[in-house]
Design a protein around this motif. Structure first.
Motif, PDB file in Angstrom:
ATOM      1  N   CYS A 169       0.803  -1.227   0.000  1.00 45.83           N
ATOM      2  CA  CYS A 169       0.000   0.000   0.000  1.00 45.83           C
ATOM      3  C   CYS A 169       0.836   1.278   0.000  1.00 45.83           C
ATOM      4  O   CYS A 169       0.273   2.371  -0.178  1.00 45.83           O
ATOM      5  CB  CYS A 169      -0.926   0.009   1.216  1.00 45.83           C
ATOM      6  N   PHE A 170       2.145   1.155   0.174  1.00 48.20           N
ATOM      7  CA  PHE A 170       2.997   2.344   0.282  1.00 48.20           C
ATOM      8  C   PHE A 170       2.868   3.278  -0.922  1.00 48.20           C
ATOM      9  O   PHE A 170       2.739   4.494  -0.748  1.00 48.20           O
ATOM     10  CB  PHE A 170       4.456   1.917   0.478  1.00 48.20           C
ATOM     11  N   PRO A 171       2.881   2.784  -2.172  1.00 46.57           N
ATOM     12  CA  PRO A 171       2.703   3.695  -3.315  1.00 46.57           C
ATOM     13  C   PRO A 171       1.371   4.439  -3.284  1.00 46.57           C
ATOM     14  O   PRO A 171       1.285   5.576  -3.753  1.00 46.57           O
ATOM     15  CB  PRO A 171       2.774   2.749  -4.528  1.00 46.57           C
ATOM     16  N   VAL A 172       0.344   3.819  -2.714  1.00 40.01           N
ATOM     17  CA  VAL A 172      -0.962   4.474  -2.600  1.00 40.01           C
ATOM     18  C   VAL A 172      -0.880   5.650  -1.639  1.00 40.01           C
ATOM     19  O   VAL A 172      -1.466   6.715  -1.870  1.00 40.01           O
ATOM     20  CB  VAL A 172      -2.030   3.457  -2.132  1.00 40.01           C
ATOM     21  N   LEU A 173      -0.123   5.467  -0.553  1.00 40.77           N
ATOM     22  CA  LEU A 173       0.026   6.537   0.430  1.00 40.77           C
ATOM     23  C   LEU A 173       0.706   7.764  -0.172  1.00 40.77           C
ATOM     24  O   LEU A 173       0.397   8.901   0.178  1.00 40.77           O
ATOM     25  CB  LEU A 173       0.838   6.040   1.634  1.00 40.77           C
ATOM     26  N   LEU A 174       1.642   7.523  -1.093  1.00 39.69           N
ATOM     27  CA  LEU A 174       2.401   8.616  -1.704  1.00 39.69           C
ATOM     28  C   LEU A 174       1.831   9.063  -3.046  1.00 39.69           C
ATOM     29  O   LEU A 174       2.429   9.896  -3.724  1.00 39.69           O
ATOM     30  CB  LEU A 174       3.862   8.185  -1.900  1.00 39.69           C
ATOM     31  N   TYR A 175       0.689   8.526  -3.418  1.00 37.46           N
ATOM     32  CA  TYR A 175       0.108   8.790  -4.743  1.00 37.46           C
ATOM     33  C   TYR A 175      -0.077  10.283  -5.006  1.00 37.46           C
ATOM     34  O   TYR A 175       0.427  10.824  -5.997  1.00 37.46           O
ATOM     35  CB  TYR A 175      -1.237   8.069  -4.852  1.00 37.46           C
ATOM     36  N   SER A 176      -0.789  10.978  -4.124  1.00 34.48           N
ATOM     37  CA  SER A 176      -1.133  12.384  -4.394  1.00 34.48           C
ATOM     38  C   SER A 176       0.087  13.294  -4.376  1.00 34.48           C
ATOM     39  O   SER A 176       0.263  14.123  -5.273  1.00 34.48           O
ATOM     40  CB  SER A 176      -2.182  12.881  -3.391  1.00 34.48           C
ATOM     41  N   ILE A 177       0.953  13.158  -3.375  1.00 36.00           N
ATOM     42  CA  ILE A 177       2.106  14.044  -3.288  1.00 36.00           C
ATOM     43  C   ILE A 177       3.086  13.796  -4.430  1.00 36.00           C
ATOM     44  O   ILE A 177       3.685  14.726  -4.969  1.00 36.00           O
ATOM     45  CB  ILE A 177       2.827  13.888  -1.922  1.00 36.00           C
ATOM     46  N   THR A 178       3.208  12.528  -4.859  1.00 31.28           N
ATOM     47  CA  THR A 178       4.121  12.208  -5.959  1.00 31.28           C
ATOM     48  C   THR A 178       3.618  12.777  -7.278  1.00 31.28           C
ATOM     49  O   THR A 178       4.357  13.447  -8.007  1.00 31.28           O
ATOM     50  CB  THR A 178       4.292  10.683  -6.097  1.00 31.28           C
ATOM     51  N   LEU A 179       2.346  12.541  -7.587  1.00 35.75           N
ATOM     52  CA  LEU A 179       1.805  13.000  -8.870  1.00 35.75           C
ATOM     53  C   LEU A 179       1.664  14.515  -8.912  1.00 35.75           C
ATOM     54  O   LEU A 179       1.926  15.130  -9.951  1.00 35.75           O
ATOM     55  CB  LEU A 179       0.471  12.325  -9.161  1.00 35.75           C
ATOM     56  N   GLU A 180       1.270  15.133  -7.800  1.00 32.34           N
ATOM     57  CA  GLU A 180       1.158  16.594  -7.794  1.00 32.34           C
ATOM     58  C   GLU A 180       2.528  17.245  -7.978  1.00 32.34           C
ATOM     59  O   GLU A 180       2.638  18.294  -8.616  1.00 32.34           O
ATOM     60  CB  GLU A 180       0.512  17.069  -6.491  1.00 32.34           C
ATOM     61  N   SER A 181       3.567  16.630  -7.457  1.00 27.74           N
ATOM     62  CA  SER A 181       4.924  17.156  -7.637  1.00 27.74           C
ATOM     63  C   SER A 181       5.386  16.987  -9.080  1.00 27.74           C
ATOM     64  O   SER A 181       6.029  17.874  -9.653  1.00 27.74           O
ATOM     65  CB  SER A 181       5.894  16.442  -6.692  1.00 27.74           C
ATOM     66  N   ILE A 182       5.058  15.848  -9.686  1.00 30.35           N
ATOM     67  CA  ILE A 182       5.485  15.569 -11.064  1.00 30.35           C
ATOM     68  C   ILE A 182       4.691  16.406 -12.064  1.00 30.35           C
ATOM     69  O   ILE A 182       5.258  16.991 -12.996  1.00 30.35           O
ATOM     70  CB  ILE A 182       5.323  14.072 -11.384  1.00 30.35           C
ATOM     71  N   PHE A 183       3.378  16.457 -11.877  1.00 30.50           N
ATOM     72  CA  PHE A 183       2.496  17.134 -12.835  1.00 30.50           C
ATOM     73  C   PHE A 183       2.114  18.555 -12.411  1.00 30.50           C
ATOM     74  O   PHE A 183       1.116  19.086 -12.888  1.00 30.50           O
ATOM     75  CB  PHE A 183       1.240  16.301 -13.057  1.00 30.50           C
ATOM     76  N   GLU A 184       2.904  19.155 -11.514  1.00 31.27           N
ATOM     77  CA  GLU A 184       2.717  20.552 -11.111  1.00 31.27           C
ATOM     78  C   GLU A 184       1.297  20.849 -10.633  1.00 31.27           C
ATOM     79  O   GLU A 184       0.611  21.727 -11.148  1.00 31.27           O
ATOM     80  CB  GLU A 184       3.098  21.489 -12.261  1.00 31.27           C
ATOM     81  N   GLY A 185       0.882  20.104  -9.629  1.00 29.87           N
ATOM     82  CA  GLY A 185      -0.404  20.394  -8.995  1.00 29.87           C
ATOM     83  C   GLY A 185      -1.563  19.544  -9.458  1.00 29.87           C
ATOM     84  O   GLY A 185      -2.714  19.861  -9.137  1.00 29.87           O
ATOM     85  N   GLN A 186      -1.286  18.467 -10.171  1.00 28.62           N
ATOM     86  CA  GLN A 186      -2.375  17.622 -10.663  1.00 28.62           C
ATOM     87  C   GLN A 186      -2.098  16.136 -10.413  1.00 28.62           C
ATOM     88  O   GLN A 186      -0.973  15.673 -10.581  1.00 28.62           O
ATOM     89  CB  GLN A 186      -2.585  17.830 -12.163  1.00 28.62           C
ATOM     90  N   THR A 187      -3.128  15.425  -9.994  1.00 24.18           N
ATOM     91  CA  THR A 187      -3.119  13.970 -10.007  1.00 24.18           C
ATOM     92  C   THR A 187      -3.829  13.550 -11.294  1.00 24.18           C
ATOM     93  O   THR A 187      -4.279  14.397 -12.066  1.00 24.18           O
ATOM     94  CB  THR A 187      -3.868  13.411  -8.792  1.00 24.18           C
ATOM     95  N   LEU A 188      -3.950  12.261 -11.525  1.00 22.63           N
ATOM     96  CA  LEU A 188      -4.647  11.808 -12.735  1.00 22.63           C
ATOM     97  C   LEU A 188      -6.119  12.236 -12.704  1.00 22.63           C
ATOM     98  O   LEU A 188      -6.687  12.622 -13.726  1.00 22.63           O
ATOM     99  CB  LEU A 188      -4.531  10.291 -12.870  1.00 22.63           C
ATOM    100  N   GLY A 189      -6.713  12.183 -11.508  1.00 19.13           N
ATOM    101  CA  GLY A 189      -8.104  12.624 -11.372  1.00 19.13           C
ATOM    102  C   GLY A 189      -8.263  14.099 -11.665  1.00 19.13           C
ATOM    103  O   GLY A 189      -9.210  14.519 -12.340  1.00 19.13           O
ATOM    104  N   LYS A 190      -7.336  14.904 -11.173  1.00 18.72           N
ATOM    105  CA  LYS A 190      -7.392  16.347 -11.427  1.00 18.72           C
ATOM    106  C   LYS A 190      -7.156  16.644 -12.907  1.00 18.72           C
ATOM    107  O   LYS A 190      -7.759  17.559 -13.477  1.00 18.72           O
ATOM    108  CB  LYS A 190      -6.354  17.081 -10.573  1.00 18.72           C
ATOM    109  N   LYS A 191      -6.272  15.892 -13.541  1.00 14.48           N
ATOM    110  CA  LYS A 191      -6.029  16.090 -14.970  1.00 14.48           C
ATOM    111  C   LYS A 191      -7.286  15.828 -15.777  1.00 14.48           C
ATOM    112  O   LYS A 191      -7.639  16.580 -16.692  1.00 14.48           O
ATOM    113  CB  LYS A 191      -4.901  15.177 -15.447  1.00 14.48           C
TER     114      LYS A 191
END
Length: 247
Positions: A72-94
């Motif tokens: 489950c560790f990648p799930v815990l870091l999902y939002s902070i990782t994607l928002e950092s990579i995509f400059e404020g967006q997760t896949l849902g936000k995109k």
């Protein structure tokens, strides 16, 4: 939906529309489906293809918890990782065209995303997200507690103000300015010049454009080179943008 006024580093105010509650909830559930799908796929592969169930059954309680945590560790870091990579967006936000931005006009950084991520425990995990819902509805800038702590807000990109609605002008890297004295003008001066010029050009009002050129010359000491008055004003706008970006 509330309107946010963000001041850029050039003291230019750009208005954005805060993301709606529906869009934020929708992006949350899209991300939830993605994270849940990941866990199901990993569990299926481990327990079906690699027969990990036999090994798992022989482990003690703490070892089982450790295995579950690793999965489950990648799930815990999902939002902070994607928002950092995509400059404020997760896949849902995109998918729903919303984004996290700083309300002071600067680009949000890892520290801002970390604060938002840390406060998810209070905002979303506790009481099923009701804390975040109440905060977003009651706050001026539609912020949950994590946004307030990080100085961020979530905006919709569907209604983002185009650059033509500000004093900014798009210029290429090879642009060469013509009138250095344009820096005598202020941001407010340029905003008035651009708005007046665009209105006069739309109405084909050459008299107003002529008066605008004369005013610019008298205030800055610039002398228009050969060419149309409209071209002169366009150059003034681009020159100002060039010098303020490179000061």
């Amino acid at each position: 939906m509330s309107e946010l006024s963000i001041t850029t580093t050039q003291n230019v105010k750009i208005n954005f529309i805060a993301a709606s509650i529906g869009a934020r909830i929708g992006s949350y559930f899209i991300d939830l489906v993605i994270k849940s799908s990941y866990i199901l796929v990993v569990a299926f592969v481990l327990f079906y293809f690699f027969r990990f169930d036999r090994v798992f059954a022989g482990l003690d309680v703490w070892s089982r918890r450790a295995v579950i945590f690793i999965i489950c560790f990648p799930v815990l870091l999902y939002s902070i990782t994607l928002e950092s990579i995509f400059e404020g967006q997760t896949l849902g936000k995109k998918l729903l065209k919303i984004k996290v931005v700083k309300i002071d006009g600067y680009q949000a950084g890892f520290g801002d995303y970390f604060v938002r991520w840390f406060f998810r425990l209070i905002d979303i995990s506790i009481l099923g997200g009701s804390v975040a819902l109440v905060a977003v509805v009651s706050s001026k800038n539609s912020q949950r507690l994590g946004d307030m702590a990080a100085g961020t807000a979530v905006i919709t990109l569907k209604n983002k103000i185009n650059i033509s609605h500000t004093i900014l002008e798009e210029i290429g890297n090879s642009y060469v300015p013509t009138y250095p004295l344009v820096i005598k003008l202020s941001d407010n001066d340029m905003r008035i010049i651009k708005e007046t010029f665009l209105k006069a050009e739309k109405k084909n009002d050459h008299e107003i454009i002529y008066k605008l050129v004369a005013k610019i010359e008298s205030v800055t000491g610039i002398k228009k080179q050969s060419g149309e008055n409209s071209d002169f004003i366009r150059v003034i706008l681009k020159d100002y943008n060039f010098y303020t970006q490179n000061m």
